[in-house]
Write an enzyme that holds these catalytic residues in place. Structure first.
Site, PDB file in Angstrom:
ATOM      1  N   HIS A  77       0.821  -1.213   0.000  1.00  0.00           N
ATOM      2  CA  HIS A  77       0.000   0.000   0.000  1.00  0.00           C
ATOM      3  C   HIS A  77       0.857   1.266   0.000  1.00  0.00           C
ATOM      4  CE1 HIS A  77       0.009  -0.128   4.566  1.00  0.00           C
ATOM      5  NE2 HIS A  77      -0.046   1.175   4.427  1.00  0.00           N
ATOM      6  N   ASP A 126       1.265  -7.696   2.241  1.00  0.00           N
ATOM      7  CA  ASP A 126       1.367  -6.255   1.988  1.00  0.00           C
ATOM      8  C   ASP A 126       2.827  -5.808   1.824  1.00  0.00           C
ATOM      9  OD1 ASP A 126       0.877  -3.569   1.778  1.00  0.00           O
ATOM     10  OD2 ASP A 126      -0.461  -3.457   3.503  1.00  0.00           O
ATOM     11  N   SER A 173       3.983   2.118   8.528  1.00  0.00           N
ATOM     12  CA  SER A 173       3.797   1.125   7.481  1.00  0.00           C
ATOM     13  C   SER A 173       5.092   0.932   6.726  1.00  0.00           C
ATOM     14  CB  SER A 173       2.710   1.562   6.521  1.00  0.00           C
ATOM     15  OG  SER A 173       1.482   1.170   7.034  1.00  0.00           O
TER      16      SER A 173
HETATM   17  N1  ARG Z   1      -4.939   0.274   7.536  1.00  0.00           N
HETATM   18  C1  ARG Z   1      -3.631   0.314   6.950  1.00  0.00           C
HETATM   19  C2  ARG Z   1      -2.965   1.641   7.300  1.00  0.00           C
HETATM   20  O1  ARG Z   1      -3.500   2.544   7.598  1.00  0.00           O
HETATM   21  C3  ARG Z   1      -3.568  -0.038   5.505  1.00  0.00           C
HETATM   22  C4  ARG Z   1      -4.243   0.898   4.573  1.00  0.00           C
HETATM   23  C5  ARG Z   1      -4.259   0.498   3.127  1.00  0.00           C
HETATM   24  N2  ARG Z   1      -5.194  -0.558   2.849  1.00  0.00           N
HETATM   25  C6  ARG Z   1      -6.526  -0.405   2.578  1.00  0.00           C
HETATM   26  N3  ARG Z   1      -7.253  -1.470   2.414  1.00  0.00           N
HETATM   27  N4  ARG Z   1      -7.122   0.764   2.476  1.00  0.00           N
HETATM   28  O2  ARG Z   1      -3.080   2.740   7.014  1.00  0.00           O
HETATM   29  N1  ASP Z   2      -1.439   1.224   7.986  1.00  0.00           N
HETATM   30  C1  ASP Z   2      -0.743   2.303   8.653  1.00  0.00           C
HETATM   31  C2  ASP Z   2       0.231   2.989   7.705  1.00  0.00           C
HETATM   32  O1  ASP Z   2      -0.027   3.060   6.521  1.00  0.00           O
HETATM   33  C3  ASP Z   2      -0.090   1.834   9.905  1.00  0.00           C
HETATM   34  C4  ASP Z   2      -0.977   2.016  11.101  1.00  0.00           C
HETATM   35  O2  ASP Z   2      -1.756   2.975  11.141  1.00  0.00           O
HETATM   36  O3  ASP Z   2      -0.845   1.215  12.012  1.00  0.00           O
HETATM   37  O4  ASP Z   2       1.220   3.582   8.105  1.00  0.00           O
END
Ligand code: ARG
Ligand code: ASP
Length: 683
Positions: free
Chosen positions: A83, A220, A618
């Site tokens: 991502h 990921d 991330s």
């Molecule tokens: N939750 C994760 C992080 O904040 C991954 C985000 C990307 N993935 C998604 N399905 N939107 O930011």
């Molecule tokens: N998914 C998040 C990021 O993109 C990480 C988190 O918020 O734990 O940095």
């Protein structure tokens, strides 16, 4: 009695220590190292951070503007999340080469793809410059004088440290609300090439359904390579550039993780607010999060309705949907977590104790003053967020605004816009969001123009129909034919844009930003006050996208009564979820075929640990007791997303990709096993 004590000591030794809150400064890690070692670390502070010899920090980068990455070979091979690489993978994708869908694997260095604009930076050193910044700053100066002096000093210190020819860039960052300042000097590289990415059905497996959740099975990751001029200095992209030889790269451990194992995460957390007043926490949990969730419910519902069953629209809106859904889901967990933790009541009790202690000190009356300021701030902040989530989320007026700023580049701006624009979605969002805006935003904050339009057209629905029928901006040919800014300014979509920008910058922004400044000013004192109030407590500074170390151990958790989540997921779980009819769970055939061969059931995929992380972490390396790479951080669990405000050791967990799944996918799915030859494995 003696036996009981002996038992307690034994139990304490067997049970992992409680989860560890905190994101610590690498340069001051010597203050934490004894605790880290007691919990399992087998390295010294110098191994983690040193300016004199290569240390782990030299293998870590800030990737792009908001992720972390780590170097895993002496040829500059770099790992981060899928991502985090998503937009670069997307830019290289077309109908003929859909790397998002099918994945991308360079089979040699010549096939690696350059990414103009993408930079990575290594931390060279960080120095405490508090004295130099704050020297002679006394309460005799006005707030403006202080701010201007501080900013001049920060600029001067930064400029002195920079050396563009060597790629050295610097920043001075305030920590603890300006009670400390650190200079950060980075070496920034600007030729970073895409090496590999799995298909989205692996790299984004589970999609929005599994996002922020456990059990998780997302692969990921994406792989890049840093290039430098032949002499090793950072350079713009050139075919002459060579793979960068880093000072340090991570060894990879294939030994795997067990519940209880020590781990640490070394990366760039973006933003936390752990020391704020109860009034702001209350606002977040009871006003901001619930209202924004409800508004996004509507937008997501509208997008989904048109995306389902229409592949072209699904592709157009998948990235927009993902970013709207990401925060939407996080806020739900955050609000729930704050309520469950009773954070508001606990902070209020703390503030009462603080206020009592503060009597007769320079901190007297601080918490009360904050409460008063917040009472004035809430209506403005709420209106600001309403503007963002409603009028600002309508795409056509925002496009009009971009055009007005880039009229000479209108064709390029229009091409980018129309590629991912579906008018029926935008129209429906306009109607839903404007309806909410009129219902919820106080009359005094509504642009007069909006009210006039509503009266003139009789309803939001009629206004919408009129606007989209009469704007020339819905048609690429008419956008290309635009002759002047004056002509654009006559367009109803532009007039909508202009009305809310004018209203916002005249009636809301000035008051809100001066209240923000006043609140931040009080936090300067309140932060120091909290540290003086509890002199024995170790305070870590709120995250600000600079390098930090968080440590903890592999551990599952109890999301609710009667359920315990194990900390390790496997390929078996991917097969359990696999369903060709569900987009988020439709895995590539090659994975099914591999599984059918047998022997891969227990292939680890992701694992949980207790490290305190946030957005920006991330892509961060997840390391074992010896500093070897065991995973890549990519998310947190839903029940713990309040950790940006309050950390609950019971349920706050970071989610990492098990490095062995990356190796499996590169080799078995990507057929790019040659990349493993340049990595260093310890076992
Ligand atoms: N939750 C994760 C992080 O904040 C991954 C985000 C990307 N993935 C998604 N399905 N939107 O930011
Ligand atoms: N998914 C998040 C990021 O993109 C990480 C988190 O918020 O734990 O940095």
């Amino acid at each position: 009695m003696k036996r009981l004590i002996a038992l307690a000591v034994m139990v304490a030794a067997i049970l992992p220590a409680r989860a560890d809150e905190g994101m610590w400064l690498p340069a001051l890690i010597s203050q934490r190292i004894a605790d880290m070692q007691a919990k399992g670390l087998q390295l010294t502070a110098e191994d983690l951070y040193s300016v004199n010899h290569a240390s782990l920090k030299d293998a870590i980068v800030l990737f792009g503007g908001g992720c972390t990455g780590e170097v895993v070979s002496d040829q500059g091979l770099l790992l981060t999340n899928h991502h985090c690489g998503y937009s670069y993978i997307q830019r290289h994708s077309s109908v003929e080469h859909d790397y998002l869908k099918d994945g991308f694997w360079a089979m040699n260095q010549a096939q690696e793809l350059p990414n103009p604009g993408l930079t990575v930076r290594f931390l060279e050193r960080m120095d405490n410059v508090t004295e130099a910044v704050l020297e002679g700053i006394t309460d005799a100066l006005s707030e403006e004088e202080k701010a201007s002096l501080i900013s001049q000093r920060c600029d001067a210190i930064r400029q002195q440290a920079e050396d563009p020819a060597q790629g050295l860039v610097a920043q001075v960052s305030a920590l603890y609300y300006g009670n400390q300042y650190f200079l950060y000097v980075f070496r920034q590289f600007r030729d970073v090439r895409l090496v590999g990415a799995p298909p989205s059905s692996i790299g984004k497996f589970g999609g929005e359904t599994d996002n922020w959740m456990w059990p998780r099975h997302t692969g990921d990751f994406s792989i890049f390579r840093i290039y430098a001029a032949p002499d090793g200095t950072p350079a713009d992209y050139s075919p002459e550039n060579v793979p960068y030889r880093p000072k340090k790269s991570f060894e990879i451990s294939r030994a795997g993780v067990q519940e209880g194992d020590f781990t640490f995460v070394y990366g760039c957390p973006g933003s936390t607010r752990e020391y704020i007043h109860s009034a702001e926490v209350d606002y977040v949990a009871t006003v901001s999060d619930p209202e924004r969730i409800a508004l996004r419910d509507q937008r997501l519902g509208i997008m989904k309705k048109y995306m389902t069953g229409n592949q072209a629209v699904r592709i157009q809106y998948s990235s927009k949907y993902a970013s709207v859904a990401n925060a939407w889901k996080k806020w739900q967990g955050e609000a729930k977590g704050i309520v469950k933790m009773q954070t508001v009541a606990r902070k209020q009790a703390y503030e009462a104790r603080f206020a009592e202690w503060a009597q007769g000190t320079r901190y007297e009356g601080l918490t009360e003053r904050l409460a008063t300021l917040y009472a004035a701030w809430v209506p403005y902040q709420r209106t600001y967020e309403y503007f963002l989530e409603t009028v600002n989320s309508v795409e056509l007026p925002a496009f009009a605004g971009r055009l007005s700023r880039n009229l000479d580049k209108r064709e390029a701006v229009a091409e980018a816009f129309f590629k991912d624009y579906y008018q029926p979605i935008d129209e429906e969002i306009f109607e839903a969001m404007l309806t909410a805006f009129f219902d919820e935003v106080p009359d005094t904050f509504q642009p007069a123009f909006f009210k006039e339009q509503l009266v003139q057209h009789g309803s939001v629905h009629a206004w919408r129909e009129w606007l989209y029928a009469n704007s020339c901006l819905t048609d690429p040919a008419r956008v290309a034919a635009l002759e002047s800014l004056e002509q654009l300014q006559q367009d109803p979509a532009y007039q909508f844009y202009d009305a809310y920008i004018q209203c916002f910058s005249r009636d809301i922004y000035p008051v809100l930003s001066s209240l923000d400044d006043e609140i931040e000013g009080l936090y300067h004192d309140y932060m120091q006050g909290q540290m003086d109030f509890e002199p024995d407590k170790a305070f870590y500074p709120d995250a600000n996208l600079t390098l930090r170390i968080a440590y903890g151990h592999v551990e599952g958790y109890r999301p609710c009564d009667a359920v315990y989540y194990q900390p390790v997921s496997t390929l078996r779980g991917i097969m359990e979820k696999d369903n060709p009819d569900i987009f988020d769970y439709n895995i590539p055939q090659v994975l099914r075929d591999l599984y059918a061969q047998g022997g891969y059931e227990d292939q680890p995929v992701c694992f949980l640990a207790t490290n305190h992380t946030t957005g920006g972490n991330s892509g961060s390396p997840v390391l074992n007791a010896r500093g070897q790479l065991i995973g890549i951080n990519f998310d947190r669990v839903w029940e713990g997303t309040m950790s940006d405000i309050v950390f609950d050791p019971e349920v706050c967990r970071n989610i990492s990709l098990d490095i062995r799944y990356l190796l499996f996918v590169v080799e078995k799915v990507g057929g790019a096993g040659y990349l493993l030859d340049e990595m260093h494995f310890t076992n």
